[in-house]
Motif scaffolding. Structure first.
Motif, PDB file in Angstrom:
ATOM      1  N   TYR A   1       0.824  -1.210   0.000  1.00 21.13           N
ATOM      2  CA  TYR A   1       0.000   0.000   0.000  1.00 21.13           C
ATOM      3  C   TYR A   1       0.854   1.253   0.000  1.00 21.13           C
ATOM      4  CZ  TYR A   1      -4.616  -2.049   0.319  1.00 21.13           C
ATOM      5  OH  TYR A   1      -5.776  -2.693   0.027  1.00 21.13           O
ATOM      6  N   ALA A   2       1.943   1.261   0.737  1.00 21.17           N
ATOM      7  CA  ALA A   2       2.818   2.431   0.768  1.00 21.17           C
ATOM      8  C   ALA A   2       3.345   2.733  -0.640  1.00 21.17           C
ATOM      9  CB  ALA A   2       3.966   2.202   1.748  1.00 21.17           C
ATOM     10  N   GLN A   3       3.728   1.687  -1.379  1.00 19.46           N
ATOM     11  CA  GLN A   3       4.202   1.879  -2.754  1.00 19.46           C
ATOM     12  C   GLN A   3       3.090   2.410  -3.652  1.00 19.46           C
ATOM     13  OE1 GLN A   3       5.686  -1.988  -3.773  1.00 19.46           O
ATOM     14  NE2 GLN A   3       7.708  -1.615  -2.881  1.00 19.46           N
ATOM     15  N   LEU A   4       1.905   1.810  -3.546  1.00 21.20           N
ATOM     16  CA  LEU A   4       0.769   2.281  -4.345  1.00 21.20           C
ATOM     17  C   LEU A   4       0.430   3.731  -4.033  1.00 21.20           C
ATOM     18  CD1 LEU A   4      -1.836  -0.626  -4.342  1.00 21.20           C
ATOM     19  CD2 LEU A   4      -0.831   0.470  -6.328  1.00 21.20           C
ATOM     20  N   ASN A   5       0.421   4.066  -2.756  1.00 18.28           N
ATOM     21  CA  ASN A   5       0.046   5.423  -2.352  1.00 18.28           C
ATOM     22  C   ASN A   5       1.074   6.449  -2.810  1.00 18.28           C
ATOM     23  OD1 ASN A   5      -2.291   4.423  -1.224  1.00 18.28           O
ATOM     24  ND2 ASN A   5      -1.414   4.254   0.823  1.00 18.28           N
ATOM     25  N   ARG A   6       2.348   6.044  -2.909  1.00 17.00           N
ATOM     26  CA  ARG A   6       3.361   6.956  -3.466  1.00 17.00           C
ATOM     27  C   ARG A   6       3.120   7.174  -4.968  1.00 17.00           C
ATOM     28  NH1 ARG A   6       6.684   4.288   0.229  1.00 17.00           N
ATOM     29  NH2 ARG A   6       7.379   2.753  -1.312  1.00 17.00           N
ATOM     30  N   LEU A   7       2.750   6.099  -5.672  1.00 17.16           N
ATOM     31  CA  LEU A   7       2.507   6.196  -7.110  1.00 17.16           C
ATOM     32  C   LEU A   7       1.190   6.902  -7.439  1.00 17.16           C
ATOM     33  CD1 LEU A   7       3.627   2.611  -8.160  1.00 17.16           C
ATOM     34  CD2 LEU A   7       4.805   4.756  -8.688  1.00 17.16           C
ATOM     35  N   LEU A   8       0.187   6.697  -6.597  1.00 21.54           N
ATOM     36  CA  LEU A   8      -1.149   7.275  -6.826  1.00 21.54           C
ATOM     37  C   LEU A   8      -1.582   8.075  -5.596  1.00 21.54           C
ATOM     38  CD1 LEU A   8      -2.714   4.029  -8.311  1.00 21.54           C
ATOM     39  CD2 LEU A   8      -2.058   6.071  -9.607  1.00 21.54           C
ATOM     40  N   PRO A   9      -0.970   9.235  -5.384  1.00 19.34           N
ATOM     41  CA  PRO A   9      -1.301  10.021  -4.191  1.00 19.34           C
ATOM     42  C   PRO A   9      -2.713  10.617  -4.277  1.00 19.34           C
ATOM     43  CG  PRO A   9       0.177  11.257  -5.605  1.00 19.34           C
ATOM     44  CD  PRO A   9       0.023   9.888  -6.222  1.00 19.34           C
TER      45      PRO A   9
END
Length: 187
Positions: free
Chosen positions: A171-179
């Motif tokens: 989720y941390a990676q996804l949230n960085r990519l799709l803020p």
């Protein structure tokens, strides 16, 4: 539930109100029935080894409750009531990774919360996921080994409780990519 290319189905045949249970092998397009319907049994559930070890009963068979979760330690053991449900206020979420505990959503302090139930004692212990204002209303997401990953609920914005550190890193990676979006991994 899907396991090794097999999907557990509830099969209603001959106008029956109560389902049989069977495994559909998706790759081979082959169905094998494993449990015949029983009066009062409205749902069947398998553990992570594809053994039918939980069911939901309604009416007279549920005892003093309207619905009840039944459990058996082994497939040749007798069924017994593990937890009384209140319709709309309780839900079975699956077997824990150890195969000996059950995940349920039920009321706690006026809100729906997620609990890890010991079916031998009926003890739920403290809530594994809860919110003082909002109901836990999502499905418990587990990986193929049965590890609890997350459960969701709707607050002012969609929210989740993440149990697994590795899952949280995804989720941390996804949230960085799709803020500035609510990202959700579905499986």
């Amino acid at each position: 539930a899907q396991r090794n290319g097999k999907v557990l189905l509830w099969l209603y045949s001959g106008g029956s109100l109560f389902p049989d249970a069977g495994w559909l092998n998706v790759g081979q397009n082959r169905l094998s029935r494993v449990i015949d319907s029983e009066p009062g049994v409205i749902a069947w559930f398998a553990d992570h080894q594809q053994r039918i070890r939980a069911s939901v009963v309604a009416g007279e068979r549920a005892g003093p409750s309207t619905l009840a979760l039944r459990y058996r330690r082994q497939t040749d053991d007798e069924w017994r009531i593990a937890f009384p449900f209140r319709q709309g206020l309780s839900d079975f979420q699956g077997f824990d990774q150890d195969g000996e505990h059950l995940w349920i959503i039920t009321q706690d302090k006026g809100r729906l919360a997620l609990f890890r139930l010991d079916p031998e004692t009926g003890d739920t212990g403290p809530a594994a996921a809860s919110d003082p204002v909002y109901d836990i209303d999502g499905v418990l997401l587990q990986d193929a080994r049965g590890r609890a990953l997350e459960v969701s609920y709707d607050a002012e914005l969609p929210s989740r409780v993440v149990f697994d550190r590795e899952w949280q890193e995804h989720y941390a990676q996804l949230n960085r990519l799709l803020p500035e979006t609510f990202n959700s991994i579905l499986g």
